[in-house]
Write a protein that holds these residues in place. Structure first.
Motif, PDB file in Angstrom:
ATOM      1  N   SER A  60       0.830  -1.213   0.000  1.00 53.21           N
ATOM      2  CA  SER A  60       0.000   0.000   0.000  1.00 53.21           C
ATOM      3  C   SER A  60       0.857   1.252   0.000  1.00 53.21           C
ATOM      4  O   SER A  60       0.474   2.278  -0.563  1.00 53.21           O
ATOM      5  N   LEU A  63       1.852   2.012  -3.498  1.00 57.80           N
ATOM      6  CA  LEU A  63       0.714   1.988  -4.420  1.00 57.80           C
ATOM      7  C   LEU A  63       0.692   3.195  -5.359  1.00 57.80           C
ATOM      8  O   LEU A  63       0.244   3.098  -6.496  1.00 57.80           O
ATOM      9  N   PHE A  64       1.169   4.321  -4.902  1.00 59.24           N
ATOM     10  CA  PHE A  64       1.107   5.539  -5.710  1.00 59.24           C
ATOM     11  C   PHE A  64       2.417   5.858  -6.422  1.00 59.24           C
ATOM     12  O   PHE A  64       2.552   6.904  -7.032  1.00 59.24           O
ATOM     13  N   ASP A  65       3.364   4.949  -6.363  1.00 58.48           N
ATOM     14  CA  ASP A  65       4.617   5.097  -7.096  1.00 58.48           C
ATOM     15  C   ASP A  65       4.390   4.607  -8.528  1.00 58.48           C
ATOM     16  O   ASP A  65       3.987   3.464  -8.735  1.00 58.48           O
ATOM     17  N   PRO A  66       4.620   5.455  -9.530  1.00 60.05           N
ATOM     18  CA  PRO A  66       4.318   5.037 -10.914  1.00 60.05           C
ATOM     19  C   PRO A  66       5.140   3.830 -11.388  1.00 60.05           C
ATOM     20  O   PRO A  66       4.682   3.053 -12.215  1.00 60.05           O
ATOM     21  N   GLN A  69       3.676   0.614  -9.184  1.00 56.85           N
ATOM     22  CA  GLN A  69       2.225   0.587  -8.967  1.00 56.85           C
ATOM     23  C   GLN A  69       1.615  -0.760  -9.367  1.00 56.85           C
ATOM     24  O   GLN A  69       0.767  -1.293  -8.659  1.00 56.85           O
TER      25      GLN A  69
END
Length: 77
Positions: A60, A63-66, A69
């Motif tokens: 989680s 989760l926002f790491d490109p 993701q």
């Protein structure tokens, strides 16, 4: 995509090995197979769930790491 499958397979294999190892230990103690399986499920369920929860929480975070993701989505799911 392939890294996702490898990570998920690693989690599943680790949990399976722990269950089978516990069953074998109980069988060596003279417990019958059905009882050994039931005990393995009862005793090892909490550690397996805690480990899985740690994987979900860790995934989680990324989760926002490109870049990671896709891996995070598959681990959380």
């Amino acid at each position: 995509m392939h890294n996702d499958l490898i990570a998920l397979a690693g989690v599943m294999v680790r949990n399976s090995v722990l269950l089978i190892d516990f069953i074998e230990i109980r069988l060596n103690d003279g417990i019958e197979l059905k009882q050994a399986i039931i005990e393995a499920g009862a005793v090892r369920t909490t550690p397996i769930l805690l480990t899985t929860g740690a994987v979900v929480i860790g995934a989680s975070i990324i989760l926002f790491d490109p870049i990671f993701q896709g891996l995070a989505i598959s681990l959380v799911a």
